[in-house]
Scaffold this active site. Structure first.
Site, PDB file in Angstrom:
ATOM      1  CB  SER A   1      -1.169   8.883   3.240  1.00 29.61           C
ATOM      2  OG  SER A   1      -1.688   7.577   3.109  1.00 29.61           O
TER       3      SER A   1
ATOM      4  CE1 TYR B   1       1.978   7.141   7.041  1.00 27.61           C
ATOM      5  CE2 TYR B   1      -0.085   6.280   6.162  1.00 27.61           C
ATOM      6  CZ  TYR B   1       1.142   6.887   5.966  1.00 27.61           C
ATOM      7  OH  TYR B   1       1.517   7.252   4.706  1.00 27.61           O
TER       8      TYR B   1
END
Length: 294
Positions: free
Chosen positions: A145, A158
């Site tokens: 990501s 995250y």
């Protein structure tokens, strides 16, 4: 079957984790259409049935919980029995969750859950399936990501898990090169997947357990980030834009080591690379309207 299979692997079989919804499901369906034999990792049988209804007869859902060693082992035995001596053309490590909240407030159990799925689960699956990938001279594709390169406030768990994938991918790429195994990292920006809704639901649950005094301290900044995340989710690009990169990473004779997906990912990556930290902090603070020093 695409003629570039022969350039990458004698096999046409691919395992995808987290294929129930979102990016994983989109990749499973896209690779199925390209002629791959897809083993779609799911946890809920109903998700597997839905995938099969949209795919060709060769797509096979398999129960695969990346946090459960027994599930991983059973899945690997199933796949090994099906592919035989041809091995695997690829493993797409897509399974992941998102944990959000102020670092000061999030319990360590939530941090551990984040890493158990996004990092340790990926490692466990990769370790288990590497012999089949070596046999098939296949590829390992890790789903990262842009958060792994440019962290946002209140998204530390995250972002940290995706940053770990940057290091794991770089090391693995060098470790397995003697067997002709290519390793790539897919780095999307905002993609329209159920993870947005799941994260917001989890945040509401965690919010009820935090101390009122600490919540009051972080309320303004956390509210701004939730608003920004909601806006990003509404403008997110479809999961299908990731599938072309995954297909290229699996089938190209010369795959990239990293694939930046989406204009937002490219902008954030270049800003993080080119600008000093404090200037980046100022930009994020202004854009998101975060509170500043009192």
């Amino acid at each position: 079957m695409p003629n570039w299979f022969s350039a990458a692997s004698p096999s046409d079989s691919v395992v995808i984790t987290g294929a129930s919804t979102g990016i994983g499901a989109a990749c499973a369906l896209a690779l199925d259409k390209l002629g791959y034999r897809v083993f779609a990792g799911i946890r809920n049988p109903a998700d597997g049935e839905r995938l099969q209804q949209q795919a060709g007869p060769r797509l096979m859902p398999i129960r695969l919980d990346v946090t459960d060693p027994a599930s991983i082992s059973a899945a690997s035995h199933t796949v090994a029995a099906m592919v035989g001596e041809r091995g695997l053309a690829g493993l797409v490590n897509n399974a992941g969750i998102g944990v959000a909240g102020p670092i000061e407030l999030l319990p360590l159990t939530d941090w551990r859950r984040q890493f158990e799925v996004n990092v340790f689960g990926l490692i466990a699956v990769t370790q288990t399936f590497l012999p089949l990938i070596r046999t098939g001279r296949g590829r390992v594709i890790n789903m990262g990501s842009i958060a792994g390169r440019a962290s946002m406030p209140f998204m530390a768990p995250y972002a940290a898990s995706k940053h770990a994938l940057e290091a794991i991918t770089d090391a693995l790429r060098l470790e397995v090169q003697p067997w002709g195994i290519r390793v790539a990292l897919i780095t999307p920006g905002a993609i329209a997947t159920p993870i947005w809704g799941k994260t917001r639901k989890d945040v509401d649950t965690w919010d009820a357990t935090w101390s009122q005094d600490l919540k009051n301290m972080y309320k303004e900044g956390f509210t701004r980030i939730k608003e920004a995340a909601t806006a990003a989710g509404e403008q997110a690009q479809p999961a299908g834009i990731v599938t072309a990169a995954v297909a290229h990473a699996l089938g190209s004779r010369w795959p990239k080591t990293r694939y930046l997906i989406g204009s937002d990912a490219a902008i954030r990556a270049y800003l993080a690379l080119l600008l000093p930290d404090r200037l980046n902090d100022w930009i994020i603070t202004r854009i998101v309207k975060l509170p500043t020093r009192r």
